[in-house]
Design a protein around this motif. Sequence first.
Motif, PDB file in Angstrom:
ATOM      1  N   SER A  32       0.815  -1.225   0.000  1.00 17.08           N
ATOM      2  CA  SER A  32       0.000   0.000   0.000  1.00 17.08           C
ATOM      3  C   SER A  32       0.844   1.269   0.000  1.00 17.08           C
ATOM      4  CB  SER A  32      -0.929  -0.015   1.215  1.00 17.08           C
ATOM      5  OG  SER A  32      -1.632   1.188   1.318  1.00 17.08           O
ATOM      6  N   ARG A  33       1.805   1.376   0.931  1.00 17.94           N
ATOM      7  CA  ARG A  33       2.622   2.594   1.007  1.00 17.94           C
ATOM      8  C   ARG A  33       3.467   2.775  -0.247  1.00 17.94           C
ATOM      9  NH1 ARG A  33       5.740   0.834   6.133  1.00 17.94           N
ATOM     10  NH2 ARG A  33       5.271  -1.140   5.074  1.00 17.94           N
ATOM     11  N   THR A  34       3.942   1.650  -0.775  1.00 14.95           N
ATOM     12  CA  THR A  34       4.763   1.710  -1.986  1.00 14.95           C
ATOM     13  C   THR A  34       3.956   2.246  -3.162  1.00 14.95           C
ATOM     14  OG1 THR A  34       6.112  -0.143  -1.218  1.00 14.95           O
ATOM     15  CG2 THR A  34       6.158   0.342  -3.581  1.00 14.95           C
ATOM     16  N   ILE A  35       2.716   1.830  -3.272  1.00 11.09           N
ATOM     17  CA  ILE A  35       1.856   2.304  -4.361  1.00 11.09           C
ATOM     18  C   ILE A  35       1.574   3.798  -4.219  1.00 11.09           C
ATOM     19  CG2 ILE A  35      -0.487   2.146  -5.307  1.00 11.09           C
ATOM     20  CD1 ILE A  35      -0.352  -0.875  -4.750  1.00 11.09           C
ATOM     21  N   GLN A  36       1.305   4.250  -3.001  1.00  7.13           N
ATOM     22  CA  GLN A  36       1.067   5.684  -2.783  1.00  7.13           C
ATOM     23  C   GLN A  36       2.325   6.497  -3.071  1.00  7.13           C
ATOM     24  OE1 GLN A  36      -1.421   6.582   0.877  1.00  7.13           O
ATOM     25  NE2 GLN A  36      -1.041   4.399   1.209  1.00  7.13           N
ATOM     26  N   ALA A  37       3.474   5.972  -2.655  1.00  7.72           N
ATOM     27  CA  ALA A  37       4.742   6.663  -2.931  1.00  7.72           C
ATOM     28  C   ALA A  37       5.013   6.704  -4.428  1.00  7.72           C
ATOM     29  CB  ALA A  37       5.893   5.966  -2.203  1.00  7.72           C
ATOM     30  N   ALA A  38       4.711   5.602  -5.111  1.00  5.10           N
ATOM     31  CA  ALA A  38       4.912   5.564  -6.560  1.00  5.10           C
ATOM     32  C   ALA A  38       4.079   6.637  -7.246  1.00  5.10           C
ATOM     33  CB  ALA A  38       4.548   4.177  -7.093  1.00  5.10           C
ATOM     34  N   ALA A  39       2.844   6.794  -6.806  1.00  3.14           N
ATOM     35  CA  ALA A  39       1.976   7.823  -7.391  1.00  3.14           C
ATOM     36  C   ALA A  39       2.558   9.214  -7.166  1.00  3.14           C
ATOM     37  CB  ALA A  39       0.578   7.727  -6.791  1.00  3.14           C
ATOM     38  N   GLU A  56       3.768  11.725 -10.062  1.00  4.56           N
ATOM     39  CA  GLU A  56       3.129  13.038 -10.157  1.00  4.56           C
ATOM     40  C   GLU A  56       4.166  14.160 -10.149  1.00  4.56           C
ATOM     41  OE1 GLU A  56      -0.269  15.731  -7.829  1.00  4.56           O
ATOM     42  OE2 GLU A  56       0.396  13.822  -6.997  1.00  4.56           O
ATOM     43  N   ARG A  57       5.206  14.018  -9.335  1.00  5.80           N
ATOM     44  CA  ARG A  57       6.268  15.025  -9.260  1.00  5.80           C
ATOM     45  C   ARG A  57       7.250  14.916 -10.426  1.00  5.80           C
ATOM     46  NH1 ARG A  57       8.017  14.785  -2.818  1.00  5.80           N
ATOM     47  NH2 ARG A  57       5.908  14.767  -1.961  1.00  5.80           N
ATOM     48  N   THR A 113      -5.565  -1.517  -5.276  1.00  3.44           N
ATOM     49  CA  THR A 113      -4.984  -0.751  -4.160  1.00  3.44           C
ATOM     50  C   THR A 113      -4.850   0.720  -4.525  1.00  3.44           C
ATOM     51  OG1 THR A 113      -3.746  -2.712  -3.471  1.00  3.44           O
ATOM     52  CG2 THR A 113      -3.039  -0.598  -2.574  1.00  3.44           C
ATOM     53  N   ALA A 114      -4.410   0.989  -5.749  1.00  2.00           N
ATOM     54  CA  ALA A 114      -4.293   2.377  -6.208  1.00  2.00           C
ATOM     55  C   ALA A 114      -5.660   3.051  -6.227  1.00  2.00           C
ATOM     56  CB  ALA A 114      -3.659   2.416  -7.596  1.00  2.00           C
ATOM     57  N   GLU A 115      -6.665   2.330  -6.694  1.00  2.00           N
ATOM     58  CA  GLU A 115      -8.018   2.867  -6.734  1.00  2.00           C
ATOM     59  C   GLU A 115      -8.540   3.131  -5.324  1.00  2.00           C
ATOM     60  OE1 GLU A 115     -12.448   1.637  -8.477  1.00  2.00           O
ATOM     61  OE2 GLU A 115     -10.666   0.452  -8.997  1.00  2.00           O
ATOM     62  N   HIS A 116      -8.220   2.226  -4.413  1.00  2.00           N
ATOM     63  CA  HIS A 116      -8.645   2.392  -3.015  1.00  2.00           C
ATOM     64  C   HIS A 116      -8.084   3.677  -2.408  1.00  2.00           C
ATOM     65  CE1 HIS A 116      -9.615   1.415   1.149  1.00  2.00           C
ATOM     66  NE2 HIS A 116      -8.327   1.605   1.457  1.00  2.00           N
ATOM     67  N   HIS A 117      -6.837   3.993  -2.754  1.00  2.89           N
ATOM     68  CA  HIS A 117      -6.187   5.192  -2.204  1.00  2.89           C
ATOM     69  C   HIS A 117      -6.367   6.412  -3.111  1.00  2.89           C
ATOM     70  CE1 HIS A 117      -4.240   3.275   1.220  1.00  2.89           C
ATOM     71  NE2 HIS A 117      -3.928   2.256   0.435  1.00  2.89           N
ATOM     72  N   ASN A 118      -7.121   6.230  -4.183  1.00  2.00           N
ATOM     73  CA  ASN A 118      -7.420   7.317  -5.110  1.00  2.00           C
ATOM     74  C   ASN A 118      -6.144   7.962  -5.653  1.00  2.00           C
ATOM     75  OD1 ASN A 118      -9.168   8.987  -6.568  1.00  2.00           O
ATOM     76  ND2 ASN A 118      -9.162  10.566  -4.973  1.00  2.00           N
ATOM     77  N   ASP A 126      -2.997   7.757  -8.854  1.00  2.00           N
ATOM     78  CA  ASP A 126      -2.811   7.393 -10.264  1.00  2.00           C
ATOM     79  C   ASP A 126      -1.402   6.850 -10.487  1.00  2.00           C
ATOM     80  OD1 ASP A 126      -2.851   7.133 -12.993  1.00  2.00           O
ATOM     81  OD2 ASP A 126      -2.742   9.290 -13.408  1.00  2.00           O
ATOM     82  N   ILE A 127      -1.312   5.574 -10.888  1.00  2.00           N
ATOM     83  CA  ILE A 127      -0.010   4.983 -11.219  1.00  2.00           C
ATOM     84  C   ILE A 127      -0.043   4.433 -12.641  1.00  2.00           C
ATOM     85  CG2 ILE A 127       0.600   4.426  -8.831  1.00  2.00           C
ATOM     86  CD1 ILE A 127      -0.283   1.528  -9.502  1.00  2.00           C
ATOM     87  N   SER A 128      -0.925   4.995 -13.459  1.00  2.00           N
ATOM     88  CA  SER A 128      -1.121   4.465 -14.812  1.00  2.00           C
ATOM     89  C   SER A 128       0.135   4.561 -15.674  1.00  2.00           C
ATOM     90  CB  SER A 128      -2.284   5.192 -15.496  1.00  2.00           C
ATOM     91  OG  SER A 128      -2.044   6.594 -15.545  1.00  2.00           O
TER      92      SER A 128
END
Length: 784
Positions: free
Chosen positions: A468-475, A479-480, A497-502, A504-506
């Motif tokens: 989870s944290r890795t996916i949020q960090a990746a986003a 983004e940056r 998981t990305a959708e759950h945390h809203n 974007d890692i597309s």
Amino acid sequence: MLRASLSRSRRGIGRTFKDGNRNTRIVLNGCQSFDESISVREAHTSGLYVHHTIAEEEGRDFASAAVTVGLINALTRSKSGVGFFRPIENTGVQVYRSQLIKDVFKLKEDVGLMQGVSQIRAFELLTHDRLDELLEEVYQAYSSYKANHDLVVVEGTHLKGVGHDTLSLNAKVASTLGVPALLVTDAGLILRKGVGTFSNLNGGDWKKDVVDNAKLSDVGFKHENVDIVGALVHGIPNTDNYESLLELFKARKLSLMGAIPQDHVLQSVELCWHGQIQVQDLVKILNAELLVGAEESNLSKKVTKYIVATSQLDDLLAHLQKGGDSSVVITTGDRADIILGLISLKQLNQGSSIAALVLAGEPISPEVGQLLKMQSLSSSVPILSSRLSAFDTTAVLASLEGGIGSLTVQKFEHAKDLFDKHIQANVISNAVLQDYVVSANPISFQNSIFSCAKEHKQVIVLPEGEESRTIQAAAAVLERGLCDLVLLGNHQTISKTAEHHNVDISSARVIDPLSSQLDTYVDYFYESRKHKGLTKEQARKTLMEDPNYLGTCMVAMGEVDGMVSGAVHTTADTVRPALQIIKMEPGIKVVSSVFFMCLPHTILAYGDCAINPNPTSEELATIAISSADTAAAFGISPYVAMLSYATGDSNKGPLIDKVADATAIAKSQRPDLLIEGPYQYDAAVNPDIASRKVKGSNIKVAGKANVLIFPDLNASNIAYKAVQQSTGAVAVGPVLQGLRKPVNDLSRGCTVEDIVVTIAVTAVQAIYRKEKAVAKDATVLSAA
């Protein structure tokens, strides 16, 4: 495992980390936006912080604006590309200072870029104890703005309603931005109202009050390690007071750059805005809605008088019949009698003395609204609707005397002349443009890492792609725009998981070890480990079950530039595949680590604080060399001290001998590096102590060390945690070193921001290694 992210530091975050003795660089090597890769002692400051030592009166900031105009004009003669920036923009009813400066000096940039954060945003962050976030947002805005200017005048702010003086906040902002300060005191304000911190203590002696206010700011800024260019005063009664004022400043060890006397031109209402206040100015000042009378002939009418209509219409008419004035009548929105009477006078051509009618505070009644709709725009008196109360509207308009606005050409030219006549502008210019020790702090250090990563975008693989944290960090990284990313894991799990945390890692590449074609990686892994008895079947099984091995193969094959793992894996799980597949750099005996310690005066590198419990002399030498190279990768010119409990030959023993031997080995292997020891910690970092303890004519590190190598893990881990906890310093790391390509380990308790910073750190390591390879190839070709 990154112990502490920069953004989460609560103590010391706004301090300036200066280093008058070390060659800590202000840039990261290889990054175009930081091409001035030079020692801090050779770097020019990029800005000047103007701090007004006393809060300005609302609506009467013309005097401080005149000083700012004069200062920018003087600096422009010595330096091209001068800009203007306000860290926190005041959002009152007066014209923005940024817009004013933009108009006067015809600056091309959008006014929004000249401002850091709004006052509302500043209040929000301060009241939630998020000063570090406020400073970071201001720093980011300033960094973006200064990139297009050679020199930036930064004007501080006084937050209204904070409940205390904002000296500390301004000092922290200046420290974070890494610029020296000019202290400006309004003597006229002290004389008018006895305003000033020391007015009562000084018994009304305005000169002492001026000096004491300046000295208080001097102490506050120096506490945050901000250099003071000098002080200037404006609004003194006459120039005869200057010599005695100068003596008082000298006695308080403050450099006075000059004093501007009170001036009737700047204070005159006749020279306000278009040569005199006009109706259209009132619309802007009050942020009012123009209900009736939008024609140019109405808006350009000059204003000489204000009348508050609170009594009967006949009383108002008596005032208007005196003639000779062009009056603005202020009343409330429910006074239909006043409104109707003035409109009637205008239509009868008997209201020539009425410039405008301002309806304040009270909502306009439906009857009045209908009445206004019936009026002819050309024949009616201009009617403005002010959102302020009648009292506040009157107070704002009354404060306009002497105001300075965006079209006051005469005032601006006069302000420039006054500054040039009474202020030692050349002294200020020379002081600003001289060599300064460029500040470093956690915010600027992180920003330089992010900027370098963003400019030379690398590809980093994250084996824990489903976490989870890795996916949020990746986003956040995507983004940056810091890096391109490869996530290992199940597509569907990662997407959910990305959708759950809203988030974007597309734009990230996702590889599922269980469903992807792994033949290429299996072959590579097998070839690298078959001498150890690894079979192809075992290689395939390992890559499918352990994403760290797959990620490590991708790094080793050059498909990605680095790897970050450890959020759910142990350090051994992360490092073992790297040792087996990537292997260590030639000549390097052990993998080690370094922590970057962001202290109140400098940034130091501590090694090794995480990997090797009791290194031998040979291993300690390797740690020193690796730490020096890591420091260089992050913009620090390494001055390496080998630490012990004794300095030089002042004591004997096996522990000291180990450090002495390690020093000799490191120097013989890398004669290009500055490495000295054994040193006690104080002799390594303190010039005064070093001068007493270290003898010799060829000593270059003692007292100036910025890379500190501890004799064992026991000492180093205790030291870094002691410094971190006792001083509030930010510890960035551990950063792994010694591998052919960068792999970094996270703590299983890491935050999202920890992962973001570690990814950026890994990218910078990759950039530096590529630069070293290019330089080495160039040397070989040159030799051939």
